[in-house]
Scaffold this motif. Structure first.
Motif, PDB file in Angstrom:
ATOM      1  N   HIS A  30       7.203   4.234  -0.474  1.00 49.46           N
ATOM      2  CA  HIS A  30       6.169   4.566   0.509  1.00 49.46           C
ATOM      3  C   HIS A  30       5.811   3.364   1.381  1.00 49.46           C
ATOM      4  O   HIS A  30       5.310   3.534   2.497  1.00 49.46           O
ATOM      5  CB  HIS A  30       4.929   5.100  -0.201  1.00 49.46           C
ATOM      6  CG  HIS A  30       5.101   6.491  -0.721  1.00 49.46           C
ATOM      7  ND1 HIS A  30       5.155   7.585   0.109  1.00 49.46           N
ATOM      8  CD2 HIS A  30       5.251   6.970  -1.981  1.00 49.46           C
ATOM      9  CE1 HIS A  30       5.322   8.690  -0.609  1.00 49.46           C
ATOM     10  NE2 HIS A  30       5.389   8.336  -1.881  1.00 49.46           N
ATOM     11  N   ALA A  31       6.051   2.156   0.886  1.00 48.07           N
ATOM     12  CA  ALA A  31       5.756   0.956   1.669  1.00 48.07           C
ATOM     13  C   ALA A  31       6.992   0.463   2.427  1.00 48.07           C
ATOM     14  O   ALA A  31       6.941  -0.557   3.113  1.00 48.07           O
ATOM     15  CB  ALA A  31       5.237  -0.157   0.755  1.00 48.07           C
ATOM     16  N   SER A  32       8.107   1.226   2.297  1.00 45.42           N
ATOM     17  CA  SER A  32       9.366   0.871   2.976  1.00 45.42           C
ATOM     18  C   SER A  32       9.812  -0.557   2.639  1.00 45.42           C
ATOM     19  O   SER A  32      10.189  -1.341   3.519  1.00 45.42           O
ATOM     20  CB  SER A  32       9.216   1.031   4.499  1.00 45.42           C
ATOM     21  OG  SER A  32       8.898   2.361   4.831  1.00 45.42           O
ATOM     22  N   ILE A  33       9.759  -0.872   1.356  1.00 41.36           N
ATOM     23  CA  ILE A  33      10.180  -2.198   0.898  1.00 41.36           C
ATOM     24  C   ILE A  33      11.588  -2.104   0.302  1.00 41.36           C
ATOM     25  O   ILE A  33      11.799  -1.423  -0.702  1.00 41.36           O
ATOM     26  CB  ILE A  33       9.215  -2.756  -0.163  1.00 41.36           C
ATOM     27  CG1 ILE A  33       7.805  -2.889   0.416  1.00 41.36           C
ATOM     28  CG2 ILE A  33       9.704  -4.109  -0.685  1.00 41.36           C
ATOM     29  CD1 ILE A  33       6.760  -3.307  -0.607  1.00 41.36           C
ATOM     30  N   GLY A  34      12.543  -2.763   0.917  1.00 42.96           N
ATOM     31  CA  GLY A  34      13.914  -2.744   0.426  1.00 42.96           C
ATOM     32  C   GLY A  34      14.131  -3.785  -0.657  1.00 42.96           C
ATOM     33  O   GLY A  34      13.354  -4.734  -0.803  1.00 42.96           O
ATOM     34  N   ASP A  35      15.208  -3.609  -1.420  1.00 44.10           N
ATOM     35  CA  ASP A  35      15.510  -4.552  -2.500  1.00 44.10           C
ATOM     36  C   ASP A  35      15.837  -5.942  -1.973  1.00 44.10           C
ATOM     37  O   ASP A  35      15.782  -6.932  -2.716  1.00 44.10           O
ATOM     38  CB  ASP A  35      16.690  -4.028  -3.328  1.00 44.10           C
ATOM     39  CG  ASP A  35      16.329  -2.775  -4.126  1.00 44.10           C
ATOM     40  OD1 ASP A  35      15.131  -2.608  -4.440  1.00 44.10           O
ATOM     41  OD2 ASP A  35      17.238  -1.977  -4.403  1.00 44.10           O
ATOM     42  N   ASP A  36      16.176  -6.021  -0.676  1.00 45.14           N
ATOM     43  CA  ASP A  36      16.555  -7.324  -0.109  1.00 45.14           C
ATOM     44  C   ASP A  36      15.344  -8.143   0.341  1.00 45.14           C
ATOM     45  O   ASP A  36      15.484  -9.284   0.771  1.00 45.14           O
ATOM     46  CB  ASP A  36      17.503  -7.124   1.080  1.00 45.14           C
ATOM     47  CG  ASP A  36      16.928  -6.185   2.135  1.00 45.14           C
ATOM     48  OD1 ASP A  36      16.092  -5.334   1.781  1.00 45.14           O
ATOM     49  OD2 ASP A  36      17.338  -6.306   3.311  1.00 45.14           O
ATOM     50  N   HIS A  37      14.131  -7.549   0.244  1.00 43.79           N
ATOM     51  CA  HIS A  37      12.916  -8.275   0.614  1.00 43.79           C
ATOM     52  C   HIS A  37      12.263  -8.835  -0.647  1.00 43.79           C
ATOM     53  O   HIS A  37      11.356  -8.231  -1.216  1.00 43.79           O
ATOM     54  CB  HIS A  37      11.937  -7.360   1.353  1.00 43.79           C
ATOM     55  CG  HIS A  37      12.444  -6.897   2.681  1.00 43.79           C
ATOM     56  ND1 HIS A  37      12.583  -5.562   3.001  1.00 43.79           N
ATOM     57  CD2 HIS A  37      12.879  -7.604   3.761  1.00 43.79           C
ATOM     58  CE1 HIS A  37      13.047  -5.461   4.226  1.00 43.79           C
ATOM     59  NE2 HIS A  37      13.245  -6.681   4.716  1.00 43.79           N
ATOM     60  N   ALA A  38      12.748  -9.989  -1.090  1.00 45.72           N
ATOM     61  CA  ALA A  38      12.289 -10.576  -2.351  1.00 45.72           C
ATOM     62  C   ALA A  38      10.786 -10.828  -2.380  1.00 45.72           C
ATOM     63  O   ALA A  38      10.099 -10.491  -3.354  1.00 45.72           O
ATOM     64  CB  ALA A  38      13.043 -11.884  -2.615  1.00 45.72           C
ATOM     65  N   ALA A  39      10.251 -11.387  -1.283  1.00 48.06           N
ATOM     66  CA  ALA A  39       8.825 -11.716  -1.253  1.00 48.06           C
ATOM     67  C   ALA A  39       7.972 -10.456  -1.366  1.00 48.06           C
ATOM     68  O   ALA A  39       6.987 -10.422  -2.112  1.00 48.06           O
ATOM     69  CB  ALA A  39       8.497 -12.475   0.035  1.00 48.06           C
TER      70      ALA A  39
END
Length: 206
Positions: free
Chosen positions: A185-194
């Motif tokens: 729901h927050a559109s956070i991909g696995d490539d966004h570590a932070a």
């Protein structure tokens, strides 16, 4: 959910049949997790048992009970029942409103406007039919008499029939399921570590 069948015989826990223009479908982004899939399968299997008359689905607010009920209704509507009806009750049930919703979804025109008359007509609508009907009641908070308040036949109306009632809990997601849903729901991909680290911190706070 209440299952009804001709002459008032409940043949399955209920969710009502297909009504033109109404889809008992889950949202497009609906995602089954292990917990919701387990509850879904338990409900479907229970409805295959002709002795099942009522299924209660309970759990904390926001865990997806209504969405799951719609997903169940969609499957039953296609495969098991002739008629699937879903109504909302709330903490302070407005029975007259519930009567109207059931009548609209069941293509029933009230000939009487008194509470007793409306309940009687709904009762006859559900008992004098060969259709298998399921009634899904969402957001139920209080106990009330299905037959006397709404017109849904139950209990001793079906003498000689065994009655099976089940309560199924929809659990809060486990940590992994919760993280997956939050990231989606927050559109956070696995490539966004932070951002992934932030998501984990937010989940730990809940």
């Amino acid at each position: 959910m209440w299952k009804l069948t001709g002459d008032g015989e409940f043949q399955n826990v209920s969710l009502p049949g297909t009504v033109p223009g109404i889809e008992f479908s889950a949202p497009k982004d609906f995602q089954f997790f292990q917990s919701s899939e387990s509850a879904f399968n338990q409900i479907i299997e229970a409805l295959k048992n002709d002795e099942t008359r009522i299924i209660g689905l309970y759990g904390m607010g926001g865990v997806g009970k209504t969405t799951l009920a719609k997903a169940v209704g969609n499957k039953l509507n296609k495969e098991i029942f002739d008629e699937v009806v879903m109504v909302f009750t709330s903490q302070t049930p407005d029975f007259r409103k519930i009567h109207d919703e059931l009548a609209d979804l069941s293509d029933l025109k009230f000939r009487e406007e008194s509470e007793v008359g409306r309940v009687k007509q709904l009762y006859l609508r559900f008992t004098k039919t060969d259709q298998k009907t399921i009634v899904i009641m969402d957001d139920v908070w209080v106990v009330f008499d299905l037959k006397e308040e709404i017109g849904i036949p139950f209990g001793y109306d079906h003498k000689g029939c065994k009655i099976r009632q089940l309560m199924i809990q929809l659990n809060v997601w486990n940590g992994r399921e919760g993280l997956t849903l939050l990231k989606k729901h927050a559109s956070i991909g696995d490539d966004h570590a932070a951002l992934n680290d932030v998501a984990v911190e937010v989940l730990d706070m809940l």
